[in-house]
Scaffold this motif. Sequence first.
Motif, mmCIF file in Angstrom:
data_model
loop_
_atom_site.group_PDB
_atom_site.id
_atom_site.type_symbol
_atom_site.label_atom_id
_atom_site.label_comp_id
_atom_site.label_asym_id
_atom_site.label_seq_id
_atom_site.Cartn_x
_atom_site.Cartn_y
_atom_site.Cartn_z
ATOM 1 N N ILE A 144 0.837 -1.200 0.000
ATOM 2 C CA ILE A 144 0.000 0.000 0.000
ATOM 3 C C ILE A 144 0.871 1.249 0.000
ATOM 4 O O ILE A 144 0.584 2.225 -0.713
ATOM 5 N N GLU A 145 1.959 1.238 0.769
ATOM 6 C CA GLU A 145 2.872 2.389 0.812
ATOM 7 C C GLU A 145 3.492 2.660 -0.553
ATOM 8 O O GLU A 145 3.778 3.802 -0.894
ATOM 9 N N PRO B 38 -6.829 -5.721 -7.732
ATOM 10 C CA PRO B 38 -7.587 -5.381 -8.939
ATOM 11 C C PRO B 38 -8.992 -4.865 -8.574
ATOM 12 O O PRO B 38 -9.612 -5.342 -7.635
ATOM 13 N N ARG B 39 -9.464 -3.885 -9.282
ATOM 14 C CA ARG B 39 -10.761 -3.245 -9.104
ATOM 15 C C ARG B 39 -10.928 -2.647 -7.708
ATOM 16 O O ARG B 39 -12.031 -2.514 -7.215
ATOM 17 N N GLU B 40 -9.824 -2.341 -7.081
ATOM 18 C CA GLU B 40 -9.890 -1.720 -5.752
ATOM 19 C C GLU B 40 -9.677 -0.221 -5.910
ATOM 20 O O GLU B 40 -8.792 0.221 -6.624
#
Length: 112
Positions: free
Chosen positions: A94-95, A101-103
């Motif tokens: 995340i950093e 996908p699709r997020e």
Amino acid sequence: MPATAQTVRSNRQQAKPKQKQPHRAGHFIKLVFFSTLLVYAASVIINTQAEIAEQKATIEKLEAEIVEAQQENDEYTRLLSDDDEYEYMLSAAIERGYAYPRETRYYAKSAE
């Protein structure tokens, strides 16, 4: 015959001073040669000592970098050996901007 003996003696006495001059020149040449050799040897020794000091400084710098890298590796090893490895990898992804996908990621902006 006595006159001939005196002539031989005088020729020998006259020849001796002429031999001393080249002998002194030989000593002077040797002195110049050894002085030059001594100066050259001293300069080589000084240059070598300077190179040794430079190499020691480089070694110390590299050893400090090795210690730093080892500490970083130990930290990574500690983080990866924990039970929450999945959580760590997820937060690291995340950093770095990765997502599923699709997020869709929403980030809070500070209100000014």
